[in-house]
Design an enzyme around this catalytic site. Structure first.
Site, PDB file in Angstrom:
ATOM      1  N   TYR A  42       1.091  -1.100   0.078  1.00  0.00           N
ATOM      2  CA  TYR A  42      -0.058   0.128  -0.095  1.00  0.00           C
ATOM      3  C   TYR A  42       0.928   1.445  -0.138  1.00  0.00           C
ATOM      4  O   TYR A  42       0.599   2.193  -0.805  1.00  0.00           O
ATOM      5  CB  TYR A  42      -0.926   0.073   1.450  1.00  0.00           C
TER       6      TYR A  42
HETATM    7  P1  NAP Z   1     -13.250   3.160   1.143  1.00  0.00           P
HETATM    8  O1  NAP Z   1     -14.213   3.798   2.086  1.00  0.00           O
HETATM    9  O2  NAP Z   1     -12.691   1.877   1.231  1.00  0.00           O
HETATM   10  O3  NAP Z   1     -13.806   3.768  -0.314  1.00  0.00           O
HETATM   11  C1  NAP Z   1     -13.008   3.247  -1.363  1.00  0.00           C
HETATM   12  C2  NAP Z   1     -13.702   3.473  -2.598  1.00  0.00           C
HETATM   13  O4  NAP Z   1     -12.798   3.106  -3.673  1.00  0.00           O
HETATM   14  C3  NAP Z   1     -14.892   2.803  -2.574  1.00  0.00           C
HETATM   15  O5  NAP Z   1     -15.922   3.637  -3.414  1.00  0.00           O
HETATM   16  C4  NAP Z   1     -14.557   1.455  -3.723  1.00  0.00           C
HETATM   17  O6  NAP Z   1     -15.721   0.784  -4.207  1.00  0.00           O
HETATM   18  C5  NAP Z   1     -13.620   2.255  -4.521  1.00  0.00           C
HETATM   19  N1  NAP Z   1     -12.776   1.394  -5.305  1.00  0.00           N
HETATM   20  C6  NAP Z   1     -12.070   0.520  -5.023  1.00  0.00           C
HETATM   21  N2  NAP Z   1     -11.604  -0.291  -6.133  1.00  0.00           N
HETATM   22  C7  NAP Z   1     -12.098   0.133  -7.062  1.00  0.00           C
HETATM   23  C8  NAP Z   1     -12.036  -0.077  -8.493  1.00  0.00           C
HETATM   24  N3  NAP Z   1     -11.299  -1.105  -9.065  1.00  0.00           N
HETATM   25  N4  NAP Z   1     -12.693   0.485  -9.164  1.00  0.00           N
HETATM   26  C9  NAP Z   1     -13.486   1.810  -8.870  1.00  0.00           C
HETATM   27  N5  NAP Z   1     -13.577   1.854  -7.620  1.00  0.00           N
HETATM   28  C10 NAP Z   1     -12.830   1.222  -6.746  1.00  0.00           C
HETATM   29  O7  NAP Z   1     -11.914   3.895   1.430  1.00  0.00           O
HETATM   30  P2  NAP Z   1     -11.417   5.817   1.679  1.00  0.00           P
HETATM   31  O8  NAP Z   1     -10.981   5.631   3.121  1.00  0.00           O
HETATM   32  O9  NAP Z   1     -12.566   6.419   1.323  1.00  0.00           O
HETATM   33  O10 NAP Z   1     -10.369   5.919   0.599  1.00  0.00           O
HETATM   34  C11 NAP Z   1     -10.599   6.953  -0.185  1.00  0.00           C
HETATM   35  C12 NAP Z   1      -9.081   7.229  -0.728  1.00  0.00           C
HETATM   36  O11 NAP Z   1      -8.310   7.931   0.233  1.00  0.00           O
HETATM   37  C13 NAP Z   1      -8.235   5.855  -1.409  1.00  0.00           C
HETATM   38  O12 NAP Z   1      -7.427   6.167  -2.543  1.00  0.00           O
HETATM   39  C14 NAP Z   1      -7.402   5.745   0.093  1.00  0.00           C
HETATM   40  O13 NAP Z   1      -6.170   5.155  -0.202  1.00  0.00           O
HETATM   41  C15 NAP Z   1      -7.152   7.180   0.404  1.00  0.00           C
HETATM   42  N6  NAP Z   1      -6.694   7.452   1.871  1.00  0.00           N
HETATM   43  C16 NAP Z   1      -7.506   6.927   2.903  1.00  0.00           C
HETATM   44  C17 NAP Z   1      -7.117   7.131   3.924  1.00  0.00           C
HETATM   45  C18 NAP Z   1      -7.944   6.646   5.306  1.00  0.00           C
HETATM   46  O14 NAP Z   1      -7.274   6.553   6.301  1.00  0.00           O
HETATM   47  N7  NAP Z   1      -9.160   6.097   5.060  1.00  0.00           N
HETATM   48  C19 NAP Z   1      -5.776   7.875   4.622  1.00  0.00           C
HETATM   49  C20 NAP Z   1      -5.041   8.016   3.162  1.00  0.00           C
HETATM   50  C21 NAP Z   1      -5.517   7.985   2.112  1.00  0.00           C
HETATM   51  P3  NAP Z   1     -16.693  -0.305  -3.652  1.00  0.00           P
HETATM   52  O15 NAP Z   1     -17.356   0.145  -2.458  1.00  0.00           O
HETATM   53  O16 NAP Z   1     -17.028  -0.976  -4.937  1.00  0.00           O
HETATM   54  O17 NAP Z   1     -15.475  -1.266  -3.046  1.00  0.00           O
END
Ligand code: NAP
Length: 236
Positions: A159
């Site tokens: 990651y």
């Molecule tokens: P999340 O709640 O797991 O949401 C992830 C989203 O990405 C979901 O809508 C998921 O769709 C979608 N996704 C995954 N694989 C995909 C694919 N192949 N094609 C299209 N959509 C896809 O995660 P989040 O925390 O909101 O994360 C959003 C972004 O922020 C990510 O890039 C993550 O790395 C980044 N981020 C998050 C954090 C944190 O602490 N949460 C910290 C730093 C960065 P499904 O519902 O269909 O799975």
């Protein structure tokens, strides 16, 4: 003229909130989801709030899905002002070293190649805007400087390194796309309470969306090729 934004992975988590906050600022938001039912539920939720949103089905790991989404946007809107590359996955190590190639392939296919695919398909639409903005979602866990300095930083090899690659792509494409008046920046949302980390995060999605939304709405004198959180710049 109304700005048009595309947010990938907009059916839940930070992506849905980015879509909400952009639409609250009078941007028309195309909410991309890989699953049409989950995507439609999110679109319905924001529509009930009186926001201007629509659904496009887009799986960032699937060339034909990304190409079809770009064609739909071309036919309907003819341009794209904002692309938020938010879709992402965490790949948790089975063991601390995580030296299996499959874990890296899985993480990179979504987090890195997914962005390359989406930018490739959407480049012409962003260029047509004349003031395109790309925001790539990354994390402080991707900062090579912070990994070296901070003994407490979580080490998830697949990651973290996939997001370091996202940072590298951002710097490179910020330079390559400058002639098209497209700005490319990285946003770090902090450690956020979402499904990605089984809700271990401590920030809420409303706080997390603030920096990506700010970068999506940059003026022409705003930065490009930078790595930002709420406090300002993060070291690479
Ligand atoms: P999340 O709640 O797991 O949401 C992830 C989203 O990405 C979901 O809508 C998921 O769709 C979608 N996704 C995954 N694989 C995909 C694919 N192949 N094609 C299209 N959509 C896809 O995660 P989040 O925390 O909101 O994360 C959003 C972004 O922020 C990510 O890039 C993550 O790395 C980044 N981020 C998050 C954090 C944190 O602490 N949460 C910290 C730093 C960065 P499904 O519902 O269909 O799975």
């Amino acid at each position: 003229m109304t700005k048009i934004a595309l947010v990938t992975g907009a059916n839940k988590g930070i992506g849905k909130e980015i879509a909400r906050q952009l639409a609250q600022q009078d941007v028309h938001v195309i909410m991309a989801a890989r699953d049409s039912k989950r995507g439609q539920a999110a679109v319905d939720e924001l529509s009930r709030e009186g926001l201007s949103v629509e659904l496009v089905v887009l799986d960032v790991t699937d060339d034909s899905s990304v190409t079809a989404a770009a064609k739909t946007i071309q036919d309907k809107h003819g341009k794209l002002d904002i692309l938020v590359n938010n879709a992402g996955i965490a790949v948790w190590p089975q063991d601390a070293l995580q030296l299996d190639v499959k874990a890296f392939q899985t993480a990179y296919d979504t987090n890195v190649f997914g962005i390359v695919r989406t930018m490739g398909a959407m480049h012409g639409l962003l260029k047509a805007s004349g003031e395109g903005r790309i925001v790539n979602m990354s994390t402080s866990l991707a900062s090579l400087g912070l990994i070296q300095k901070n003994p407490d930083l979580m080490l998830l090899p697949a990651y973290n390194s996939s997001k370091s690659a996202v940072n590298a792509l951002t710097v490179i494409y910020a330079k390559l796309l400058a002639d098209d008046a497209i700005k490319v920046n990285v946003a770090c949302p902090g450690f956020v309470d979402t499904d990605l980390n089984n809700h271990m995060g401590i920030r809420n999605v409303k706080e997390a969306a603030a920096t990506p939304v700010r970068l999506a709405l940059l003026d022409s004198d705003g930065p490009t090729g930078g790595f930002f959180n709420d406090d300002g710049s993060i070291e690479w």
